[in-house]
Design a protein around this motif. Structure first.
Motif, short mmCIF file in Angstrom:
data_model
loop_
_atom_site.label_atom_id
_atom_site.label_comp_id
_atom_site.label_asym_id
_atom_site.label_seq_id
_atom_site.Cartn_x
_atom_site.Cartn_y
_atom_site.Cartn_z
N THR A 1 36.57 51.40 31.25
CA THR A 1 37.88 51.31 31.90
C THR A 1 38.94 50.68 30.99
OG1 THR A 1 36.70 50.97 33.96
CG2 THR A 1 39.05 50.48 33.98
N PHE A 2 38.59 49.56 30.40
CA PHE A 2 39.60 48.81 29.68
C PHE A 2 39.45 48.84 28.16
CE2 PHE A 2 39.33 46.92 33.91
CZ PHE A 2 40.66 46.94 34.29
N TRP A 3 38.48 49.61 27.65
CA TRP A 3 38.17 49.51 26.22
C TRP A 3 38.12 50.85 25.50
CZ3 TRP A 3 38.74 44.87 24.34
CH2 TRP A 3 38.56 43.78 25.19
N PRO B 1 39.29 40.47 30.42
CA PRO B 1 39.60 39.78 31.67
C PRO B 1 40.70 38.74 31.46
CG PRO B 1 37.24 40.02 31.45
CD PRO B 1 37.84 40.52 30.17
N TYR B 2 41.42 38.48 32.53
CA TYR B 2 42.58 37.58 32.52
C TYR B 2 43.71 38.14 31.67
CZ TYR B 2 38.62 35.02 34.22
OH TYR B 2 37.50 34.69 34.92
N PHE B 3 43.78 39.43 31.57
CA PHE B 3 44.92 40.12 30.95
C PHE B 3 45.14 39.76 29.49
CE2 PHE B 3 45.96 39.73 35.52
CZ PHE B 3 46.06 41.06 35.85
N GLN C 1 39.69 48.10 20.98
CA GLN C 1 41.00 47.71 21.46
C GLN C 1 41.00 47.81 22.97
OE1 GLN C 1 44.21 49.79 19.45
NE2 GLN C 1 45.53 49.48 21.22
N GLY C 2 41.62 46.87 23.65
CA GLY C 2 41.65 46.96 25.11
C GLY C 2 42.19 45.71 25.76
N LEU C 3 41.87 45.60 27.04
CA LEU C 3 42.36 44.49 27.84
C LEU C 3 41.15 43.70 28.36
CD1 LEU C 3 45.14 43.46 29.03
CD2 LEU C 3 44.49 44.64 31.12
#
Lengths: 235, 550
Positions: free
Chosen positions: A101-103, A130-132, A126-128
């Motif tokens: 999802t985020f990577w 946890p805790y933005f 690269q990504g987001l």
């Protein structure tokens, strides 16, 4: 003193990739989820300096692709106007694959133009987190098999809907000394700073801020605090 | 020879029909074209039918054989989908599913018999044409009309963007929170610390941070780009409907938005909900109703006073509103209500996403409750049980019927079919469908699979299937099934209401029963345009039973 120039092949590659990003595929029916998009993002486009130092810096990422597969172009560097030299300038061409999802997992090559002309393989992610926390990390493998690493972490704090404070940390490390590049094992560069931007439009935001920079090489060690003014823009 | 005999025979059968009922075979022509409009203060291009934004309201009659010639004057393919209409699937109008679409300069003739009555709508199903203005209302008179109301108006709600919809989608793909200007700020943190205490605030922030989500994420596309319209009119243009005090006014509310759920109210008036998605329901009095994208609700209001009333439709995320006036005299104004503050999503809304919160079990309730009413599902129907056993005959005009209950806000649990559904029985099997998405990258899907990577869902003709929608995202998803009814399982058995759109709120699970009584290939999707477009879409094939055996 060195003067800087792109070689024609590299210049063509860069321009070609940027131009390709201008063309979007248009959907024929209302359920076309394989569309190609692109994003040009000048995260940093700035003047950075203090009494002794006057640099123009850039940090630009450009991707083109669909949800799963993207082609990334990243370029970073700094140019000293009063000395007419580039302190650092490189270009990465990466294939980026969405793995979670985020990577995104990224693999490709980096061409450094300054201070030395070098060529490295790149494996990164690269990504987001946890805790933005925005994460961009990569391992660079030199042609001699030496390992270098770079990790940057960023976070956005909303003071208002348009006034955004962004602390950021970047660490560059080396696994061992690399004589010909002047690289010393350990942390080669540490940068911590903050930028306060105002989003006039989402796509256009001038900012001010500061950086604390510590650089360590075989030849020298220095640290400094620098004032920053610039703009963040994307399309 | 054989063929021409057959033709003659069909013609002979048709002749009496043609002679006796000219009203029973209407021919309509819709010419799709571009048109320059100015709704935002700068010129834009709309896609219109017969030069009208929104497209003209079509009036049909139940039993009528309609012929609809759709002429494409655009430079790109177009299509019209008859939303909520039961018809042969080749007439359904979804390019790539039920037909090839209408190429530029071409005409496609839709022809089918109208088997239902009530309020529906129609819209383009090509590209982003629906978002560019290609939508209109359908009003179908019953075959045996009951006493009409004194006034009858269509209220077509919509969202009009400032940018080209392709650009809107591109922005969402690059930065999915592009249009959210209601995010929590540092100031909110201090307010929360003061009001909720340190530990609760920190736990809350950490929980949302761990999920990498925003509790203010109620709508992907908001008033930051949208102008909200009633019948194509901005609040400033103030569309008005006339009444005489004492009139019963029927309002046919259609949410033709691409992305916006509305909370509709008329301060000073109770609304009696009499139809949902074109189907009669036991009347329910409410002060307010939430209308999901693509739903329709028919309400009756009885303004007594000789004054104007404001029809006020707030976008669910409170980033703007649509408004119109109900007035005894043109020019009379009613006070414009203040928009209420938007609500934050709670951790409970996040359901299965929010691991470690223990919220899973609580959110398996069969019926959504998006208005924050906390009654147990059947408590408010306790006094209706008598009606279930002795239902009103369907022929009693519902406009006359007293309300079954009075509530502040309409809830799916209040909806009960006005007549028992024939052939109601327990379903043959269940298909669980998880509503999934990746908000960060703006990808939407069912069961984590996008449309382009998916296989069609296959069911057999005549099968009764329970579809259980499990919403694992933080957005509402109005799920639309073409060509077949979805009987919302809200615990009313044979009186479960049938709908063409079922809204599934964040973190909730909703069950419907679908009777596969129409053969063909049908579109099945979230009706939020940008969700559909980025993958929350399936093809549902209703196969002949013999075909499966072969």
């Amino acid at each position: 003193m060195k003067t800087y120039s792109f070689n024609p092949v590299e210049l063509r590659l860069l321009l070609g990739s940027l131009l390709a990003g201008l063309f979007y595929a248009h959907p024929a029916s209302a359920q076309d989820d394989r569309m190609i998009f692109s994003r040009f993002m000048a995260e940093r486009f700035e003047y950075e300096g203090n009494e002794n130092l006057h640099l123009f810096k850039w940090d630009i990422k450009h991707w083109i692709g669909n949800d799963d597969h993207k082609l990334y172009l990243k370029t970073e560097g700094d140019y000293s106007a009063d000395q007419d030299i580039f302190g650092r300038a490189d270009l990465q061409l990466l294939y980026s694959r969405n793995i979670d999802t985020f990577w995104d997992f990224q693999i490709g090559a980096r061409r450094a133009f300054e201070p030395e002309r070098t060529f490295d393989a790149v494996i990164g992610f690269q990504g987001l987190a946890p805790y933005f926390v925005e994460v961009d990390g990569a391992v660079f493998i030199t042609d001699n098999g030496n390992l270098l690493g770079r990790l940057s972490l960023g976070y956005e704090m909303l003071l208002t809907q348009r006034l955004i404070l962004m602390p950021r940390i970047e660490v560059n490390v080396a696994a061992e000394d690399i004589e010909n590049r002047g690289v010393k094992a350990g942390v080669t560069e540490f940068e911590a700073g903050m930028r306060l931007r105002y989003e006039i439009e989402r796509e256009f935001a001038p900012y001010v801020g500061f950086d604390y920079v510590e650089e360590e090489s075989l030849r020298e060690h220095h640290h400094s605090v620098r004032f920053v003014v610039g703009m963040r823009f994307w399309y | 020879m054989n063929l021409s005999y057959r033709r003659f025979f069909i013609l002979a059968l048709w002749l009496p029909l043609l002679c006796f009922g000219s009203a029973r075979a209407g021919t309509y022509t819709l010419t799709i074209d571009e048109k320059a409009v100015n709704l935002t203060g700068k010129p834009q291009t709309a896609i219109v039918a017969n030069g009208s934004l929104p497209a003209p309201t079509l009036h049909w009659r139940e039993g009528e054989e309609v012929t609809l010639n759709v002429v494409n004057r655009l430079k790109e393919p177009t299509s019209i989908h008859w939303h909520g209409i039961v018809l042969p699937y080749r007439m359904d109008g979804v390019p790539g599913i039920s037909f090839a679409g209408i190429e530029p300069g071409k005409i496609f003739t839709y022809r089918f018999r109208v088997k239902q009555n009530g309020t529906y709508w129609y819209h383009g199903h090509s590209g982003m044409q629906e978002q560019q203005g290609l939508f209109g209302a359908l009003v179908i008179e019953p075959a045996h009309p009951h006493r009409p109301t004194e006034r009858d108006y269509v209220l077509l709600l919509s969202d009009w963007p400032e940018a080209d919809p392709e650009r809107t989608l591109a922005r969402l793909k690059k930065q999915s929170d592009y249009y959210n200007f209601q995010k929590r700020t540092v100031a909110n943190l201090f307010t929360d610390l003061r009001e909720r205490g340190v530990s609760e605030t920190i736990n809350d922030r950490l929980a949302w941070g761990q999920m990498r989500m925003e509790p203010t994420d109620l709508a992907d596309v908001t008033g930051a780009t949208y102008h909200f319209l009633v019948n194509g009119h901005t609040p400033a243009m103030d569309w008005a409907a006339l009444f005489s005090p004492g009139d019963r006014v029927r309002l046919r509310i259609v949410n033709a938005s691409a992305m916006t759920h509305f909370d509709v109210r008329i301060p000073g008036l109770k609304m009696r909900v009499i139809e949902a998605d074109g189907q009669p329901v036991m009347p329910v009095d409410v002060e307010e109703l939430r209308i999901a994208v693509a739903e329709t609700y028919d309400v009756l209001v009885e303004p007594e006073a000789d004054r104007a009333y404001r029809i006020f439709a707030e976008a669910m995320d409170r980033s703007g509103f649509a408004s119109a006036t109900l007035t005894p005299k043109i020019g009379l104004q009613a006070e414009l209500p203040k928009m209420r503050p938007h609500t934050l999503l709670t951790l409970a809304d996040m359901g299965p996403m929010h691991v470690g919160h223990g919220a899973h079990a609580e959110h398996q309730a069969a019926v959504p409750n998006d208005n924050g009413l906390d009654q147990p599902p059947h408590a408010d129907h306790a006094d209706h049980t008598g009606h279930q056993r002795h239902p009103r005959p369907a022929s009693v005009p519902h406009a006359e019927a007293p309300a079954m209950g009075s509530y502040k806000a309409l809830d799916y649990r209040h909806l009960m079919a006005a007549a028992p559904n024939r052939g109601w029985r327990q379903p043959d099997r269940e298909i669980r469908l998880r509503l999934t998405g990746n908000m960060y990258r703006y990808i939407w899907s069912f069961d984590d699979v996008k449309y382009s990577d998916s296989e069609p869902i296959r069911v057999k003709f005549g099968e009764h299937i329970r579809f259980t929608y499990v919403n694992e995202t933080m957005m509402n998803h109005p799920i639309h099934l073409h060509g077949l009814w979805q009987y919302l399982d809200n615990g009313n058995g044979a009186f479960n209401p049938k709908k063409h759109v079922i809204n599934v709120p964040p973190g909730q699970t909703v069950s419907v029963i679908v009777i596969a009584d129409a053969e063909g290939e049908w579109a099945f999707h979230c009706h939020l345009l940008y969700h559909m477009d980025t993958g929350m879409f399936r093809k549902l094939i209703v196969e002949k039973a013999e075909h499966v055996r072969e």
